[in-house]
Write a protein that holds these residues in place. Structure first.
Motif, mmCIF file in Angstrom:
data_model
loop_
_atom_site.group_PDB
_atom_site.id
_atom_site.type_symbol
_atom_site.label_atom_id
_atom_site.label_comp_id
_atom_site.label_asym_id
_atom_site.label_seq_id
_atom_site.Cartn_x
_atom_site.Cartn_y
_atom_site.Cartn_z
ATOM 1 N N LYS A 53 0.858 -1.027 -0.105
ATOM 2 C CA LYS A 53 -0.147 0.178 0.031
ATOM 3 C C LYS A 53 0.945 1.209 0.008
ATOM 4 O O LYS A 53 0.679 2.311 -0.713
ATOM 5 N N ARG A 69 -2.718 -0.425 -11.564
ATOM 6 C CA ARG A 69 -3.806 -1.506 -10.914
ATOM 7 C C ARG A 69 -4.465 -2.154 -11.979
ATOM 8 O O ARG A 69 -4.809 -3.282 -11.766
ATOM 9 N N GLN A 74 -5.157 -7.789 -7.539
ATOM 10 C CA GLN A 74 -4.944 -7.362 -6.113
ATOM 11 C C GLN A 74 -4.896 -8.806 -5.499
ATOM 12 O O GLN A 74 -5.688 -9.666 -5.544
ATOM 13 N N GLU A 104 -3.468 -3.036 0.414
ATOM 14 C CA GLU A 104 -3.381 -3.094 -1.066
ATOM 15 C C GLU A 104 -2.028 -3.765 -1.510
ATOM 16 O O GLU A 104 -1.112 -3.093 -1.095
#
Length: 405
Positions: A53, A69, A74, A104
């Motif tokens: 993250k 992303r 993920q 994340e």
């Protein structure tokens, strides 16, 4: 873009993660820089890296987070297994809220990230086949002598040139130490899809530390760290020998068949091995991270073992903090002469990053020792008591926020 005078405003050495991210951060601030890269093209050694993250906070600050992303899965869970017993010793749901919000984690391909950073930079920012062989001074200007005979003048010099940094050597930083461990890394490609769950699986104990996680629907990244012995001589002579060495160690332990299959599938060109080195955290306490108009970032500053998965992430943190501090100085914020502002800006960057670097290097080394140890006592404590502590430590290190540009 703001200019200084006829010398290059800002020269960044190295077009890796730290170098390109710093250049992009400065560009977002409206400040031009020149990046010198020794290779003829972008290099993406290591295939991929675990992007936590804290790294995505930095990528968002740079304006490329969402692009990355879209290209990567993920990771939903962290599973730690004992290589000695085959038991799951820790499982962490990565979809829950952490102390800094939702977790994340993605396994990001280095080539895709470097391309994303490069595409956002103005044409001509990167000068390839430009290796620095020495640094001289002419007042406040640094004279950069290149291997091809060219000479450049820089008003600000930033070393993002990796673990063997010429700039770090000029600053007098301690030479990186050998951890006594080595790492092999590989990449397995499944054109029709790999079918693995989006989990980060680690295998610890039995004298090695290994793991695997998917980058996307078709690519799996794996790693293997161990302490070399006399019996291992020659295993790094070729990719084939290294691959067979990794497989032999995994087969001699209680690692699932699917993990073996990933390594077996890796092509020879997709296996790399290298000794693991780090800069002593004690030396970083007093190190000259910046001196006048010169500083270092990324592996040139805080090379570390990969046990926290924070090497690339911390390089991105460095880049955002450095671009913020230097950008504000160049743009005239804070008062004083340009020279005074730049020195103050780089000093502030060094102040912010020093203790973060110390903590990451020290913690990574400790985690690696515990996870890889064959000691019966350490193994018992690790499997029964420490696995949860280590997993939480990974997440705590990833909760760091480098701030905005």
């Amino acid at each position: 873009m703001q200019q200084m005078d006829n010398a290059e405003n800002i020269v960044i050495v190295g077009a890796g993660l730290a170098g390109l991210a710093t250049a992009l951060g400065l560009h977002r601030k409206g400040v031009r820089s020149l990046v010198l890269e020794s290779s003829p093209t972008l290099r993406a050694s290591g295939f991929a890296f675990t992007t936590w993250k804290n790294a995505f906070r930095a990528l968002d600050a740079l304006g490329v987070g969402d692009k990355i992303r879209k290209q990567h899965l993920q990771v939903q869970a962290l599973r730690v297994m004992s290589s000695s017993s085959g038991e799951i010793v820790q499982e962490q749901d990565l979809t829950v809220q952490g102390e800094g919000g939702a977790h994340e984690i993605r396994c990001v391909r280095r080539d895709l990230l470097l391309q994303a950073l490069e595409e956002e930079l103005p044409r001509g920012t990167i000068r390839y086949s430009s290796r620095i062989v020495s640094i001289e001074e002419d007042g406040d200007v640094k004279i950069l002598n290149l291997a091809d005979g060219d000479i450049l003048r820089a008003k600000v010099l930033i070393g993002c040139d990796g673990i063997n940094s010429v700039v770090a050597k000029w600053l007098g930083l301690a030479k990186p130490s050998d951890s006594g461990r080595s790492a092999a890394r590989g990449f397995a490609h499944y054109p029709d899809g790999h079918g693995f769950e989006p989990k980060f699986t680690q295998f610890i104990g039995h004298g090695f530390r290994s793991g695997m996680l998917p980058c996307n629907e078709t690519d799996i990244y794996w790693f293997f760290t161990w302490t070399p012995s006399e019996n291992d001589k020659g295993v790094d002579e070729s990719a084939d020998k290294m691959k067979q060495f990794v497989l032999a160690n995994l087969r001699s332990s209680k690692v699932p068949a699917e993990a073996l299959a990933v390594v077996e599938r890796s092509e020879m060109s997709d296996v790399l091995a290298a000794p693991l080195r780090f800069r002593s955290p004690l030396s970083l306490v007093t190190a000259s991270i910046s001196k006048g108009n010169v500083c270092v970032a990324g592996d040139a500053l805080h090379p570390m073992t990969p046990d926290l998965g924070q090497g690339g992430c911390s390089a991105l943190e460095d880049a955002v903090v450095l671009a913020r501090c230097l950008g504000e100085a160049v743009l005239g914020e804070g008062g004083g002469t340009e020279r005074e502002r730049i020195q103050a800006g780089l000093s502030e960057y060094a102040r912010i990053r020093r203790w973060r670097g110390v903590e990451l290097v020290a913690t990574s080394s400790a985690v690696g020792f515990i996870q890889q140890s064959e000691s019966a006592i350490v193994s018992f404590l690790r499997d029964k008591l420490l696995s949860g502590v280590l997993a939480r430590r990974l997440l705590k290190m990833a909760a760091y926020d480098c701030g905005a540009l």
